[in-house]
Design an enzyme around this catalytic site. Structure first.
Site, short mmCIF file in Angstrom:
data_model
loop_
_atom_site.label_atom_id
_atom_site.label_comp_id
_atom_site.label_asym_id
_atom_site.label_seq_id
_atom_site.Cartn_x
_atom_site.Cartn_y
_atom_site.Cartn_z
N CYS A 111 -20.81 -4.19 18.63
CA CYS A 111 -19.84 -3.83 17.58
C CYS A 111 -20.38 -4.06 16.17
CB CYS A 111 -18.55 -4.61 17.79
SG CYS A 111 -17.91 -4.42 19.46
N HIS A 257 -14.76 -4.20 11.64
CA HIS A 257 -14.75 -3.68 13.02
C HIS A 257 -13.32 -3.74 13.53
CE1 HIS A 257 -15.29 -3.12 17.18
NE2 HIS A 257 -15.24 -4.39 17.51
N ASN A 287 -10.57 0.22 20.14
CA ASN A 287 -11.84 -0.42 19.78
C ASN A 287 -12.99 0.46 20.27
OD1 ASN A 287 -14.18 -1.93 19.73
ND2 ASN A 287 -13.21 -3.83 20.45
#
Ligand code: UT7
Length: 330
Positions: A111, A257, A287
């Site tokens: 990420c 993020h 996500n």
């Protein structure tokens, strides 16, 4: 020396998966997912490969930047869900967009990958006088590696891609990257391998994962990742800002993020920054690992939320464990 984002592009797969859709395959419900994560729906690939999603995002960014793909010197692709062990997704994208003069390679920093990619791009722009434009792409098909029988993780992950075209700038730039391999056990997906016919009994090596755990899918200790994330975000931002003696209050806009809205809210509080400065779109994206920051950036640019001249911070954290932040004049 810094970077200037000439243009961005994004690709989100057409399949929308709602929380109610997930409740048909695991024991969950819309209320739990929305209150614990901030996610209402997410996009999932309906067969679009990772390279395809990245290519669509790259083409849009190149067209908006109005540049010739032959003037791209480097293609840096961030992914943990490439379609091939080899070649890299970056090489496939190079073929697809006809960027014949570009070197191309992938990076794996989960990420934090887009932030790592911008840091690398900045270093190329600083040290390679012949580098004109750099294409940074982040594309993820997390549905390739999602354990759809694990309700505590499958409700988080999603697919998508975004890309930016960069050039040199004299504006402010600072970055900081970090990692903690000891935390790998909290979030990983193991690769499988073909047994080697010449293999003998190898001495057992503890690789830090659950020996009996599943192969090929994400294994997550949500609570530990959560604890890491709420500290990692403020830490990375402070480390990057401290490098140039910058006051955090002078940052106009944060794009973190998009992991969980509660992580962003708590981290903003820990950093002492008003939540209004944080751009979030997790509600409808889920996500998407390294693609989440540039997808949010692309959306913020399209909505006119980010303006030229503003001081912008991208901050990522995730598997590795990895973390990092870049702050620059937009
Ligand atoms: O890019 C980085 C990727 N990862 C992350 O950012 C993950 C960070 N962690 C998190 O976001 C959160 O830890 C989760 C969203 C994964 C989980 O939220 P939580 O508040 O930590 O829940 P929990 O694991 O403590 O579970 C609470 C309860 C449990 O039931 P009991 O034991 O209290 O009866 C779980 O079994 O919620 C249950 N539960 C669910 N219930 C309905 C877990 N998942 C679900 C679900 N639906 N999907």
């Amino acid at each position: 020396m810094g970077i200037r984002i000439l243009a961005s592009g994004a690709f989100t797969p057409s399949l929308t998966v709602t929380n109610d859709d997930l409740s048909t395959i695991v024991d969950t419900n819309d209320e739990w997912i929305r209150t614990r994560t901030g996610i209402s729906s997410r996009r999932m690939s309906c067969g679009e490969p990772t390279w395809y999603m990245g290519t669509q995002a790259a083409k849009q960014a190149i067209e908006r930047a109005g540049i010739d793909p032959l003037d791209i010197s480097y293609i840096i692709d961030s992914t943990i869900t490439g379609d091939f062990f080899t070649p890299s997704v970056a090489c496939v994208i190079q073929r697809e967009i006809g960027a014949k003069n570009a070197a191309a390679f992938d990076i794996s920093a989960a990420c934090s990958g887009f932030v790592y990619g911008l840091d690398i791009a900045n270093r190329y722009l600083m040290t390679d006088d012949s580098a004109k434009y750099i294409l940074v792409v982040a594309n993820e098909n997390l549905s390739y590696i999602t354990n759809f029988t694990d309700r505590s993780s499958c409700i988080l992950f999603a697919d998508g891609a975004a890309a930016v075209v960069l050039e040199k700038s004299n504006g402010l730039f600072t970055s900081w990257l970090g990692a903690d391999g000891c935390g790998m056990k909290y979030l990983y997906a193991k690769t499988g391998h073909v047994p080697n016919p010449f293999e003998h009994d190898a001495p057992y090596m503890d690789d830090g994962t659950d020996e009996e755990g599943p192969v090929g899918v994400l294994v997550q200790n949500g609570k530990e990742v959560y604890k890491f994330a709420v500290k990692a975000l403020p830490h990375a931002v402070r480390m990057a800002a401290d490098k140039i003696g910058m006051d955090i209050a002078d940052i106009d806009r944060f794009i973190p993020h998009q992991a969980n809205i509660r992580i962003i809210e708590t981290a903003a509080k820990n950093l002492g920054v008003d939540l209004d400065k944080f751009y979030t779109n997790i509600d409808h994206t889920g996500n998407t690992s390294s693609a989440s920051i540039p997808i949010a950036l692309n959306e913020a640019m399209e909505n006119g939320v980010i303006r030229r001249g503003e001081k912008v911070c991208f901050v990522g954290f995730g598997a590795g464990l990895t973390l990092g932040a870049v702050i620059f004049e937009f």
